[in-house]
Design an enzyme around this catalytic site. Structure first.
Site, PDB file in Angstrom:
ATOM      1  N   LYS A  48      -9.633  -9.335   6.990  1.00 14.84           N
ATOM      2  CA  LYS A  48     -10.362  -9.810   8.161  1.00 14.84           C
ATOM      3  C   LYS A  48     -10.361  -8.763   9.263  1.00 14.84           C
ATOM      4  O   LYS A  48      -9.464  -7.921   9.321  1.00 14.84           O
ATOM      5  CB  LYS A  48      -9.789 -11.131   8.671  1.00 14.84           C
ATOM      6  CG  LYS A  48      -8.450 -11.016   9.367  1.00 14.84           C
ATOM      7  CD  LYS A  48      -8.069 -12.351   9.994  1.00 14.84           C
ATOM      8  CE  LYS A  48      -6.613 -12.420  10.369  1.00 14.84           C
ATOM      9  NZ  LYS A  48      -6.323 -11.966  11.737  1.00 14.84           N
ATOM     10  N   HIS A 105       0.837  -1.207   0.000  1.00 16.65           N
ATOM     11  CA  HIS A 105       0.000   0.000   0.000  1.00 16.65           C
ATOM     12  C   HIS A 105       0.868   1.251   0.000  1.00 16.65           C
ATOM     13  O   HIS A 105       0.633   2.182  -0.759  1.00 16.65           O
ATOM     14  CB  HIS A 105      -0.920   0.026   1.234  1.00 16.65           C
ATOM     15  CG  HIS A 105      -2.193  -0.728   1.059  1.00 16.65           C
ATOM     16  ND1 HIS A 105      -2.285  -2.084   1.215  1.00 16.65           N
ATOM     17  CD2 HIS A 105      -3.447  -0.314   0.737  1.00 16.65           C
ATOM     18  CE1 HIS A 105      -3.532  -2.477   1.002  1.00 16.65           C
ATOM     19  NE2 HIS A 105      -4.263  -1.421   0.703  1.00 16.65           N
TER      20      HIS A 105
END
Lengths: 202, 294
Positions: A107, A39
């Site tokens: 998650k 990222h």
């Protein structure tokens, strides 16, 4: 609670149809893995006005550090369950705005910054059952490229063709809903009862 | 005569393979029971995904991509003739298993940020040693995932808060990390000793089978009470809501300093991977958690 089978690139309209509780299966060639380091690198390129090695628009970005191995000269994903998404809360909103990915998979859910960006951009966050690495690998059919290898196997950008990758449960949608927020509120409301059970005064 | 170091090495590779591909019976049984008992559809979906995943993993694939930091617990008999060979054999086995199974390379240098690529490096794999009477060695492999480790804590409580303060620490921690540790979890608790001793005892509790009962009634009672309280929270599998937040709570203790009440809380994800074998002095191997070495 509806079930959708989507193919990448996913359009904004398709992403906006999805609601919390829906189940999604994804196929197609714009499926990428990205954790903290990937990222950060993608955002650095954006700042510099340079192009990343893949097209993130309409894509599925999966928070995962896979186990992979090379068999007969070709990389294969062996096990690839999701990692904890909150670590990416720092930069996911910027990533969504800059690259227009449509489905983030991970998650544990993400925070208000990401939820706002999902609404603005037209994207969703899906939860995949944590630890289910073998099951997830089944849907990640082919590794087309292994980019940013210098980041190490878990942090690299894996470029994947998926076939019925799922079931992905939509837990944050583009309408401002988050199942994670709902569960947190329910748990908070249970606190007094739980404290009473163990003999603690609230 | 077999090469003792090779026997230990091969045994450890096999233990690693079994640990990451097949859960011990008690853990699998608890997950199956949980799936049956849930009526919340989301919780049921999460647990049935876990069960399908276990079936796939049993074909020889790591059940979770996070194959953990490799930890060994070694109980070596004072008369076991090859104790000097164990450490080296375990390190080499870790390297081979990383390549062969494969395991994810999870050993990163804290200063350079470089991943060693083979799960070994300074102090890793970590080996916990215990010397016991006897002429055999018991080796347990315990791959520990990062997600659940990240929410493990040590609380240095004031003794005045008493045992209810201990319970509050554990419940508050769970309500903070919610589903981040891949629930249903197993909670290991260590009370007393000191900061390091408490968390060591806590982690060791994760080696206990889920269906055992602590021999001391007061401890057993607290384990049960905490399990019920945590399952009342509604956090559920993966923190998405439901009845099953924990599969078990296991508590151990040591004497404490009069001025201290250290509490270690070790959190384990549902992939509670462990495998144990005993190697006798004549190099015969018995696999305990995975009978027949399967």
């Amino acid at each position: 609670m509806a079930e959708y089978h989507l193919t990448t690139p996913i359009s904004e309209a398709d992403a906006r149809k999805l609601k919390v509780g829906d189940i999604v299966y994804v196929s197609g060639d714009r499926v990428y893995t990205a954790r903290d380091a990937a990222h950060e690198r993608a955002l650095e390129l954006l700042k510099k006005g340079e192009k990343p090695p893949v097209d993130f628009s309409g894509s599925v970005v999966y928070h995962v550090g896979p186990v992979a191995w090379k068999k007969a000269g070709k990389w294969q994903i062996v096990s690839a369950g999701p990692t904890t998404s909150t670590r990416m809360e720092l930069f996911e909103d910027e990533f969504l705005r800059g690259y227009k990915a449509r489905i983030i998979v991970g998650k544990g859910g993400m925070g208000p910054k990401t939820l706002a960006a999902l609404k603005e951009v037209g994207a969703v966050y899906c939860s995949y059952t944590g630890g289910c690495g073998a099951l997830a690998a089944k849907g990640l059919k082919e590794v087309r490229a292994y980019e940013w290898q210098d980041l190490g196997m878990p942090e690299a950008l894996w470029v994947i063709t998926a076939q019925d990758f799922g079931p992905l449960l939509v837990t944050m949608d583009s309408h401002g809903n988050s199942l994670h927020e709902v569960v947190s509120k329910k748990v908070e409301a249970k606190k007094t009862e739980v404290y009473a059970k163990i003999g603690v005064k609230p | 005569m077999k090469d003792p170091s090779q026997v230990i090495h091969d045994c450890a590779v096999r233990l690693l393979k079994m640990a990451v591909t097949k859960l011990p019976k008690d853990v699998e049984a608890a997950l199956r029971a949980a799936e049956k008992s849930e009526d919340d559809p989301t919780a049921k979906t999460q647990l049935s995904a876990i069960l399908s995943n276990l079936e796939l993993a049993a074909t020889g694939v790591p059940m979770c991509q996070d194959t953990g930091v490799i930890i060994y617990y070694v109980k070596v008999g004072d008369k076991f003739p090859y104790s000097g060979m164990i450490q080296d054999a375990l390190v080499k086995a870790t390297r081979r298993a990383t390549e062969e199974i494969p395991l994810r390379p999870n050993a990163v240098h804290p200063f350079t940020g470089v991943n060693s690529g083979d799960n070994t490096g300074e102090k890793i794999p970590w080996v916990n040693w215990e010397i016991v009477p006897g002429d055999s060695v018991e080796i347990t492999v315990f791959p520990k995932g990062g997600g659940s480790e990240n929410v493990s804590i040590v609380g240095m409580l004031k003794p005045g808060v008493g045992l209810s303060g201990v319970k509050k620490l554990i419940v508050d921690n769970a309500m903070k990390y919610m589903g981040e540790a891949c629930s249903p979890n197993i909670i290991g608790v260590g009370i007393g000793g000191g900061a390091d001793i408490a968390i060591k005892i806590a982690k060791q509790q994760l080696l206990r089978p889920l269906d055992d009962t602590h021999p001391e009634p007061a401890v057993a009672k607290m384990e049960k009470e905490l399990m019920e309280a945590l399952n009342m929270t509604g956090i559920g599998p993966m923190g998405l809501g439901g009845k099953t937040t924990v599969l078990g709570v296991k508590i151990g203790y040591a004497m404490r300093h009069p001025a201290s009440l250290p509490v270690g809380v070790a959190v384990q994800c549902w992939a509670a991977r462990r495998s144990t074998a005993v190697i006798s002095k004549d190099l015969k191997i018995e696999y305990l958690t995975h009978p027949g070495g399967k």
